[in-house]
Scaffold this motif. Sequence first.
Motif, PDB file in Angstrom:
ATOM      1  N   GLU A 167       0.805  -1.225   0.000  1.00  0.00           N
ATOM      2  CA  GLU A 167       0.000   0.000   0.000  1.00  0.00           C
ATOM      3  C   GLU A 167       0.834   1.268   0.000  1.00  0.00           C
ATOM      4  OE1 GLU A 167      -3.778  -0.521   2.515  1.00  0.00           O
ATOM      5  OE2 GLU A 167      -2.433  -2.076   3.248  1.00  0.00           O
ATOM      6  N   ASN A 168       2.066   1.186   0.490  1.00  0.00           N
ATOM      7  CA  ASN A 168       2.873   2.393   0.576  1.00  0.00           C
ATOM      8  C   ASN A 168       3.235   2.951  -0.789  1.00  0.00           C
ATOM      9  OD1 ASN A 168       4.430   4.409   1.825  1.00  0.00           O
ATOM     10  ND2 ASN A 168       6.283   3.217   1.561  1.00  0.00           N
ATOM     11  N   HIS A 169       3.138   2.138  -1.837  1.00  0.00           N
ATOM     12  CA  HIS A 169       3.481   2.604  -3.182  1.00  0.00           C
ATOM     13  C   HIS A 169       2.281   3.180  -3.924  1.00  0.00           C
ATOM     14  CE1 HIS A 169       7.529   0.958  -2.909  1.00  0.00           C
ATOM     15  NE2 HIS A 169       6.990  -0.125  -2.369  1.00  0.00           N
ATOM     16  N   MET A 170       1.104   3.198  -3.286  1.00  0.00           N
ATOM     17  CA  MET A 170      -0.078   3.792  -3.908  1.00  0.00           C
ATOM     18  C   MET A 170      -0.102   5.297  -3.649  1.00  0.00           C
ATOM     19  SD  MET A 170      -2.962   1.007  -2.785  1.00  0.00           S
ATOM     20  CE  MET A 170      -2.780  -0.745  -3.147  1.00  0.00           C
ATOM     21  N   ASP A 171      -0.778   6.010  -4.527  1.00  0.00           N
ATOM     22  CA  ASP A 171      -0.923   7.450  -4.313  1.00  0.00           C
ATOM     23  C   ASP A 171      -1.849   7.743  -3.136  1.00  0.00           C
ATOM     24  OD1 ASP A 171       0.758   8.080  -6.390  1.00  0.00           O
ATOM     25  OD2 ASP A 171      -0.850   8.189  -7.867  1.00  0.00           O
ATOM     26  N   LYS A 172      -2.924   7.001  -3.005  1.00  0.00           N
ATOM     27  CA  LYS A 172      -3.873   7.185  -1.910  1.00  0.00           C
ATOM     28  C   LYS A 172      -4.282   5.815  -1.361  1.00  0.00           C
ATOM     29  CE  LYS A 172      -4.209  11.689  -2.275  1.00  0.00           C
ATOM     30  NZ  LYS A 172      -5.398  12.352  -2.782  1.00  0.00           N
ATOM     31  N   ILE A 173      -4.508   5.748  -0.052  1.00  0.00           N
ATOM     32  CA  ILE A 173      -4.995   4.524   0.592  1.00  0.00           C
ATOM     33  C   ILE A 173      -6.111   4.918   1.555  1.00  0.00           C
ATOM     34  CG2 ILE A 173      -2.750   3.364   0.446  1.00  0.00           C
ATOM     35  CD1 ILE A 173      -2.418   4.001   3.464  1.00  0.00           C
ATOM     36  N   PRO A 174      -6.959   3.951   2.003  1.00  0.00           N
ATOM     37  CA  PRO A 174      -7.960   4.277   3.015  1.00  0.00           C
ATOM     38  C   PRO A 174      -7.306   4.791   4.292  1.00  0.00           C
ATOM     39  CG  PRO A 174      -8.462   2.170   1.994  1.00  0.00           C
ATOM     40  CD  PRO A 174      -7.103   2.564   1.498  1.00  0.00           C
ATOM     41  N   LEU A 175      -7.889   5.811   4.882  1.00  0.00           N
ATOM     42  CA  LEU A 175      -7.322   6.408   6.087  1.00  0.00           C
ATOM     43  C   LEU A 175      -7.202   5.391   7.213  1.00  0.00           C
ATOM     44  CD1 LEU A 175      -6.335   8.822   7.707  1.00  0.00           C
ATOM     45  CD2 LEU A 175      -8.723   9.466   8.104  1.00  0.00           C
ATOM     46  N   ASN A 176      -8.148   4.463   7.309  1.00  0.00           N
ATOM     47  CA  ASN A 176      -8.090   3.456   8.371  1.00  0.00           C
ATOM     48  C   ASN A 176      -6.838   2.590   8.269  1.00  0.00           C
ATOM     49  OD1 ASN A 176     -10.426   4.078   9.820  1.00  0.00           O
ATOM     50  ND2 ASN A 176     -11.722   2.983   8.367  1.00  0.00           N
ATOM     51  N   ARG A 177      -6.361   2.338   7.049  1.00  0.00           N
ATOM     52  CA  ARG A 177      -5.135   1.540   6.903  1.00  0.00           C
ATOM     53  C   ARG A 177      -3.926   2.319   7.412  1.00  0.00           C
ATOM     54  NH1 ARG A 177      -4.043  -2.416   7.454  1.00  0.00           N
ATOM     55  NH2 ARG A 177      -2.466  -2.798   5.858  1.00  0.00           N
ATOM     56  N   GLU A 178      -3.900   3.607   7.183  1.00  0.00           N
ATOM     57  CA  GLU A 178      -2.812   4.431   7.713  1.00  0.00           C
ATOM     58  C   GLU A 178      -2.827   4.429   9.240  1.00  0.00           C
ATOM     59  OE1 GLU A 178       0.320   7.555   7.262  1.00  0.00           O
ATOM     60  OE2 GLU A 178      -0.444   5.903   6.041  1.00  0.00           O
ATOM     61  N   ILE A 179      -4.024   4.507   9.808  1.00  0.00           N
ATOM     62  CA  ILE A 179      -4.134   4.510  11.276  1.00  0.00           C
ATOM     63  C   ILE A 179      -3.756   3.144  11.840  1.00  0.00           C
ATOM     64  CG2 ILE A 179      -5.757   4.777  13.189  1.00  0.00           C
ATOM     65  CD1 ILE A 179      -7.248   6.824  11.520  1.00  0.00           C
ATOM     66  N   ASP A 180      -4.124   2.054  11.169  1.00  0.00           N
ATOM     67  CA  ASP A 180      -3.722   0.712  11.631  1.00  0.00           C
ATOM     68  C   ASP A 180      -2.208   0.587  11.643  1.00  0.00           C
ATOM     69  OD1 ASP A 180      -6.329  -0.052  11.950  1.00  0.00           O
ATOM     70  OD2 ASP A 180      -6.479  -1.054   9.987  1.00  0.00           O
ATOM     71  N   TYR A 181      -1.553   1.132  10.636  1.00  0.00           N
ATOM     72  CA  TYR A 181      -0.092   1.103  10.612  1.00  0.00           C
ATOM     73  C   TYR A 181       0.475   1.878  11.799  1.00  0.00           C
ATOM     74  CZ  TYR A 181       4.677   1.674   8.872  1.00  0.00           C
ATOM     75  OH  TYR A 181       6.040   1.649   8.755  1.00  0.00           O
ATOM     76  N   LEU A 182      -0.131   3.017  12.100  1.00  0.00           N
ATOM     77  CA  LEU A 182       0.311   3.822  13.235  1.00  0.00           C
ATOM     78  C   LEU A 182       0.123   3.058  14.549  1.00  0.00           C
ATOM     79  CD1 LEU A 182       1.350   6.521  14.327  1.00  0.00           C
ATOM     80  CD2 LEU A 182      -1.003   7.366  14.293  1.00  0.00           C
ATOM     81  N   ARG A 183      -0.989   2.351  14.702  1.00  0.00           N
ATOM     82  CA  ARG A 183      -1.217   1.552  15.916  1.00  0.00           C
ATOM     83  C   ARG A 183      -0.133   0.482  16.076  1.00  0.00           C
ATOM     84  NH1 ARG A 183      -6.428   2.401  17.941  1.00  0.00           N
ATOM     85  NH2 ARG A 183      -7.924   3.232  16.410  1.00  0.00           N
ATOM     86  N   ASN A 184       0.172  -0.223  14.999  1.00  0.00           N
ATOM     87  CA  ASN A 184       1.199  -1.259  15.079  1.00  0.00           C
ATOM     88  C   ASN A 184       2.548  -0.669  15.480  1.00  0.00           C
ATOM     89  OD1 ASN A 184      -0.522  -3.378  14.361  1.00  0.00           O
ATOM     90  ND2 ASN A 184      -0.168  -3.071  12.164  1.00  0.00           N
ATOM     91  N   ASP A 217     -11.308   5.861  17.991  1.00  0.00           N
ATOM     92  CA  ASP A 217     -11.875   4.529  17.796  1.00  0.00           C
ATOM     93  C   ASP A 217     -12.935   4.508  16.696  1.00  0.00           C
ATOM     94  OD1 ASP A 217     -10.323   3.399  19.821  1.00  0.00           O
ATOM     95  OD2 ASP A 217     -11.753   4.016  21.382  1.00  0.00           O
ATOM     96  N   ASP A 218     -13.282   5.691  16.164  1.00  0.00           N
ATOM     97  CA  ASP A 218     -14.293   5.765  15.113  1.00  0.00           C
ATOM     98  C   ASP A 218     -13.710   5.263  13.795  1.00  0.00           C
ATOM     99  OD1 ASP A 218     -15.958   6.893  16.971  1.00  0.00           O
ATOM    100  OD2 ASP A 218     -15.361   8.953  16.447  1.00  0.00           O
ATOM    101  N   VAL A 219     -14.592   4.835  12.927  1.00  0.00           N
ATOM    102  CA  VAL A 219     -14.181   4.453  11.578  1.00  0.00           C
ATOM    103  C   VAL A 219     -13.980   5.731  10.766  1.00  0.00           C
ATOM    104  CG1 VAL A 219     -14.806   3.229   9.476  1.00  0.00           C
ATOM    105  CG2 VAL A 219     -15.420   2.270  11.713  1.00  0.00           C
ATOM    106  N   CYS A 220     -12.738   5.995  10.431  1.00  0.00           N
ATOM    107  CA  CYS A 220     -12.414   7.227   9.721  1.00  0.00           C
ATOM    108  C   CYS A 220     -12.598   7.020   8.217  1.00  0.00           C
ATOM    109  CB  CYS A 220     -10.976   7.652  10.018  1.00  0.00           C
ATOM    110  SG  CYS A 220     -10.693   8.060  11.744  1.00  0.00           S
ATOM    111  N   GLU A 221     -13.418   7.850   7.617  1.00  0.00           N
ATOM    112  CA  GLU A 221     -13.697   7.730   6.187  1.00  0.00           C
ATOM    113  C   GLU A 221     -12.730   8.595   5.386  1.00  0.00           C
ATOM    114  OE1 GLU A 221     -17.733   8.814   5.657  1.00  0.00           O
ATOM    115  OE2 GLU A 221     -18.532   7.020   6.662  1.00  0.00           O
ATOM    116  N   GLY A 222     -12.576   8.231   4.132  1.00  0.00           N
ATOM    117  CA  GLY A 222     -11.728   9.005   3.233  1.00  0.00           C
ATOM    118  C   GLY A 222     -10.425   8.302   2.930  1.00  0.00           C
ATOM    119  N   SER A 223      -9.651   8.909   2.033  1.00  0.00           N
ATOM    120  CA  SER A 223      -8.362   8.372   1.609  1.00  0.00           C
ATOM    121  C   SER A 223      -7.277   9.399   1.892  1.00  0.00           C
ATOM    122  CB  SER A 223      -8.379   8.023   0.117  1.00  0.00           C
ATOM    123  OG  SER A 223      -9.378   7.064  -0.162  1.00  0.00           O
ATOM    124  N   ILE A 224      -6.054   8.906   2.021  1.00  0.00           N
ATOM    125  CA  ILE A 224      -4.924   9.778   2.340  1.00  0.00           C
ATOM    126  C   ILE A 224      -3.675   9.225   1.682  1.00  0.00           C
ATOM    127  CG2 ILE A 224      -4.266   8.560   4.455  1.00  0.00           C
ATOM    128  CD1 ILE A 224      -3.668  11.299   5.710  1.00  0.00           C
TER     129      ILE A 224
END
Length: 465
Positions: A322-339, A362-369
């Motif tokens: 996913e790191n090579h994509m221009d945009k990913i779901p925000l929740n995936r970025e936050i999951d990486y931060l949690r890990n 803890d909310d489901v964050c919508e959008g891409s980043i």
Amino acid sequence: MKSRRFVFRDIEWWIATFVFLIIVLTNIVSGANYDQIDKFFGSVFMPIVIYIGFYVIHLVIIPNYLADKKVVRLILFSILCAVITGALSGVCAAGIGTDAERFFRFYFSMLALYPGYLLTAILLKKMLLPPTFKDYHLYNGVRLLTIVIFAVIFLIASQIFVNQGTLIILFIVLPGVIFFVLYNYYLLYKNRQSGNIKAYRWFLWGLISIIALVFFIIAAEQHIPEIMLLGLGMILLLIFVIFPLSNLIFKKYEDYIGKIDDLSLQVNQSSANLSFLRSQINPHFLFNALNTLYGAALMEGAEKTSDGIQKLGDMMRFMLHENHMDKIPLNREIDYLRNYLDLQMLRFKNESNLEVEIKLTDDVCEGSIAPMLLIPYVENAFKHGISTKSKSWIKINLRCLKGSVHLDVVNSIHPKKQTEDPRDESGIGLENVKNRLTYYYPDKHTLTIVANDTEHFVHLGVQLS
């Protein structure tokens, strides 16, 4: 490289508009010869009515049918348009003195000509489009030739409102202008641009000599000396009007192509820079995680180490895919931060001088980043905000609002000799993040960094698309 398919519906409309414009203007100019006003208006408005009927069918009714595939509506609206156009053009034909039999022959030939063209276009699509041929060159050329042929047939069949002046303009003057423009581009303009002045002069004076000779021969055969003045006027028109105007168009076109090439180069350079920036950021996180796992393995048992390995696996998967994509779901970025934070807490949870406060939504964050925008500021806090001898603190607050994400990071500051890794102080990771923020979110992000002698504060806000 595969060629592009021309947008023929637009080309057909532009050619039809040009032809009808020439017809109307020529009829207006020659209308002074009519002795009755109804003949003048009939000759002017009849081609306008025919053109409006063509426009409605070609650019309104048929595109609507292609969108909704409603055959009944296509037939009904086409018949209605044909009836209205026929009635109005019939009135105009009566005004110019055309008998009913001649008008009906003309109008029904027009009604047959247009479907004939559409059928020909469909057959050409079936025969010449890829994969039958590898590209669109042949198809584009044949379609353009087909348009010209049907335009000529239309002009021949429309003698009731197409006069001799129109035919002279479309069949003699216009092809002549096109020929001289092409002659100028390939034999004059190109040679002058490349510095081949000798060839430029040969082609220029050779053309002028041929034109003068042709008009001299015609004047001599017809015994009309005034024809020589017509040849002189044509030469002056070429030198002072057609060639300068076409040169201006050529220059503008080349400038336009040059700007496109420059923009393409800038885009390619930006893509390469982004790839380079990512390649700088990624290894840093991997080595940090590996160091964390190494410390946990020395101090604790296999249970926590396996948990850390699992989190590291998730992080590596993120960076590989996913790191090579221009945009990913925000929740995936936050999951990486949690890990990342969980791995860091495995390492520093026994530090008595360290106070860590983490608040992740803890909310489901919508959008891409764009990936890897949040972690560098958190990673920087752990790198520079912890001391084994002095009281240290790190406070992280991540929250999602409607259409945006906000990250606040506060960490203590210690003398450089007390930082964990004093050799790594270039801050290149943070500079890369700033560059990516500017690239992906111009005027759509806020980055505030405040520091004093004891504390470092970062606020990052990003408006998500």
